[in-house]
Enzyme design. Structure first.
Site, short mmCIF file in Angstrom:
data_model
loop_
_atom_site.label_atom_id
_atom_site.label_comp_id
_atom_site.label_asym_id
_atom_site.label_seq_id
_atom_site.Cartn_x
_atom_site.Cartn_y
_atom_site.Cartn_z
CB SER A 1 -14.18 -1.68 33.11
OG SER A 1 -15.27 -0.82 32.89
CB THR A 2 -17.82 -2.62 36.11
OG1 THR A 2 -18.26 -1.97 34.94
CG2 THR A 2 -18.89 -2.55 37.18
CG MET B 1 -20.11 -4.60 32.73
SD MET B 1 -21.65 -3.72 32.43
CE MET B 1 -21.13 -2.02 32.57
CG HIS C 1 -13.23 1.39 30.92
ND1 HIS C 1 -13.94 0.27 30.57
CD2 HIS C 1 -12.17 1.43 30.06
CE1 HIS C 1 -13.35 -0.33 29.54
NE2 HIS C 1 -12.27 0.36 29.23
CG ASP D 1 -11.17 -1.77 26.33
OD1 ASP D 1 -10.54 -1.95 25.27
OD2 ASP D 1 -10.99 -0.79 27.09
#
Length: 352
Positions: A171-172, A291, A198, A294
């Site tokens: 993600s991030t 973050m 994401h 998940d």
């Protein structure tokens, strides 16, 4: 208190971002600027912890300003991006230059979604502020000598791999991390790679094309029903989930909006649970920077079925959330820096 400078040529956006951030008691907007040149002056003057930066601006655009920031006074920068193909290309370039994340310029104007956007923006600012100066070096391609070394490593290990699927969740801070890993894999990499990053729908196609241009291994946006092939990377389309299914001895890609209620689309949990259910011990799960948590439940299922798991370490993550959840649960077989991840993935294909 986290100090933020907001740089955007739109007075509306400067006000909107400042107002959203100011609602969090841990965040203070200490200054704003309407172009990159003025923004650099504000950063030098105010020394903020985090910067939000528009891409299209007069006098000095966001990418030029970002290069200057990373060279002269590096700190976490969140891009303010348009959800278009052009916006995606520019944002991905910004992440290569050192930006850590982005927010949607369009979504910030949608009043019905404002509470969700506020929370997301505040979370991102607070998460990346903890990584001040950590993610400051622009991405460099893996040298050909390193790729040759990895190819030699595959030959030296010998035998047939016991795992033929790699499922990556991220993600991030993900695009540079994913590029770093994939660009270290040789063209004859003996497994298929599936990635849930994401990202919104407009971003995943350009992301896959950018990776395909810089990696020896083939990279594409996943299409429903296509067969899985070794040496190919399949990127989950934004807004949809990526899964696999087995028909006889053949593995096919499944791209679907279901489950509709998942917090993220694509979901790392959905991808890795599908891989675990279909292949079990034949799969390797990899959790990179991001973050939240998940992927935790999917990884738990994969481990229960005999799969192997690698997690990115704290020191090289932009946000040590998703990998931390795996490590804290005792599910990681290896905890590695991003530069070590490619060789570790190759070794893990051959390890019982």
């Amino acid at each position: 208190m986290i100090r933020v400078v907001v740089i955007d040529d739109s007075a509306f956006m400067r006000k909107a971002i400042s107002t959203m951030l100011a609602k969090d008691p841990e965040i203070q907007v200490v200054g704003t600027a309407h172009n990159g040149n003025e923004g650099i002056e504000r950063i030098r003057e105010l020394d903020p912890d985090v910067v939000t930066l528009d891409i299209e601006m007069p006098v000095m655009d966001g990418l030029t300003a970002l290069r200057r920031i990373m060279m002269e006074m590096p700190r976490p920068v969140i891009m303010v991006s348009s959800l278009t193909t052009e916006g995606a290309e520019a944002t991905l370039k910004a992440m290569e230059l050192g930006a850590v994340d982005f927010i949607s310029k369009e979504l910030s104007k949608v009043s019905l979604d404002i509470i969700k956007i506020e929370a997301d923006l505040q979370k991102k600012v607070k998460a990346v502020a903890k990584r001040k100066l950590r993610h400051r070096t622009p991405l460099r391609p893996v040298p050909r000598s390193a790729e040759s070394h990895l190819r030699e490593r595959i030959a030296a290990i010998g035998g047939r791999p016991v795992r033929d699927i790699v499922a990556i969740g991220v993600s991030t801070g993900g695009p540079p991390a994913v590029q770093k890993v994939l660009s270290s894999l040789p063209v004859d990499f003996p497994a298929a790679v599936l990635i849930a990053q994401h990202m919104p729908p407009a971003f995943t196609g350009p992301f896959a094309k950018r990776l395909d241009n810089v990696c020896a291994i083939s990279v594409k946006e996943a299409e429903d029903g296509e067969p899985l092939k070794p040496g190919t990377v399949y990127i989950a389309p934004g807004g949809k989930h990526l899964k696999i299914t087995q028909r006889g001895t053949k593995l096919d890609v499944v791209v679907s909006p279901d489950p509709a209620g998942a917090l993220y689309k694509p979901s790392v949990n959905v991808l890795i649970s599908s891989v675990a259910e279909t292949l079990g011990r034949r799969a390797l799960g990899v959790i990179l920077t991001g973050m939240g948590n998940d992927g935790l439940e999917g990884i738990r299922e994969l481990k229960a079925r005999g799969g192997r798991v690698l997690a990115q370490n704290d020191a090289t993550c932009v946000v040590y959330g998703m990998p931390k959840a795996i490590v804290d649960a005792g599910l990681a077989d290896g905890i590695l820096g991003i530069d070590e991840m490619g060789p570790a993935i190759i070794s893990s294909l051959y390890e019982n």
